[in-house]
Design a protein around this motif. Sequence first.
Motif, PDB file in Angstrom:
ATOM      1  N   GLY A 107       3.826   0.845  -1.491  1.00 51.39           N
ATOM      2  CA  GLY A 107       4.321   1.112  -3.310  1.00 51.39           C
ATOM      3  C   GLY A 107       5.968   0.941  -2.792  1.00 51.39           C
ATOM      4  N   CYS A 108       6.144   0.028  -1.758  1.00 51.74           N
ATOM      5  CA  CYS A 108       7.486  -1.153  -1.295  1.00 51.74           C
ATOM      6  C   CYS A 108       6.838  -2.633  -1.062  1.00 51.74           C
ATOM      7  N   LYS A 168       0.915  -1.169  -0.458  1.00 51.13           N
ATOM      8  CA  LYS A 168      -0.526  -0.311   0.110  1.00 51.13           C
ATOM      9  C   LYS A 168       1.287   1.238   0.169  1.00 51.13           C
ATOM     10  N   ASP A 188      12.006   0.580  -3.246  1.00 56.02           N
ATOM     11  CA  ASP A 188      10.542   0.791  -3.947  1.00 56.02           C
ATOM     12  C   ASP A 188       9.592   0.062  -5.632  1.00 56.02           C
ATOM     13  N   ALA A 189       8.943   0.199  -4.799  1.00 55.61           N
ATOM     14  CA  ALA A 189       8.514  -1.161  -5.912  1.00 55.61           C
ATOM     15  C   ALA A 189       8.619  -0.794  -7.700  1.00 55.61           C
ATOM     16  N   GLU A 190       8.781   0.406  -6.982  1.00 55.98           N
ATOM     17  CA  GLU A 190       8.353   0.954  -9.119  1.00 55.98           C
ATOM     18  C   GLU A 190       9.947   0.868  -9.552  1.00 55.98           C
TER      19      GLU A 190
END
Length: 241
Positions: free
Chosen positions: A54-55, A52, A115-117
């Motif tokens: 983003g990681c 949630k 970081d997920a991105e």
Amino acid sequence: MNNSSLLISNTVPAYETGPDDRMHCHWFMHHLQEAATAHADSLGFGIEDMAKLGCFWVLTSMRIEIAELPLREKKFSLTTWSRGAKKLRAFREFSGCDENEREIIRASSEWMVLDAETRRPIAIDPKLNLHAQDRCVFPDAMKRLRPGTPEKEIRSLNVGYSSLDANGHVNNTEYLRWSFDSLRQKGFDQNKVKSIRIAFLSEVFEGNSVKLMNCDCEDDGFELIGLNESEGKAAFALKIE
């Protein structure tokens, strides 16, 4: 269970053990990973919670000392707790006991948040309550294993889909399984292992070509490095005594 630690007890199933009735070391790594995940989930900083934001968590280093490996159809209990975080690193401890409540395995670990991105490390939010304990299973601080100098190839492989985990990269337990299987040709016996140190250096993905290289080891034991030839990076370093 209290908030600061988690105790998980199971009977060791046959599929986690070998012909000697002892648990394979990569299965023990599975137990460490699942205990860490369950504890983090219960305290609000687990997989879904981090997603949630983003990681996600990644294991970066582990030190394990083994008196003996768990036995088939015997009780094995694992306790884990957080030791908190400092900047980019978080710390987690483990203690494993047999059916007589005798400690047979202990481990320390270091984790990072990616970081997920970008899949780059990010600072761990100091507001994140890790319910840390000031208690370590080892008297000395864990030092991250530095990769040795590769000498000779002992195995090469292409990564299959079944080696991937929820983060889409090779699960840390696979590196141990690949390495232990590869070392058997050199007379390696997992029941003689007393110490494992492993550093996870970069992500490996489906279809990547990985080469396991033997390194010169000054002490008794074995030292390996896993090279991701597809990406031109070292994937992991491993030292076994």
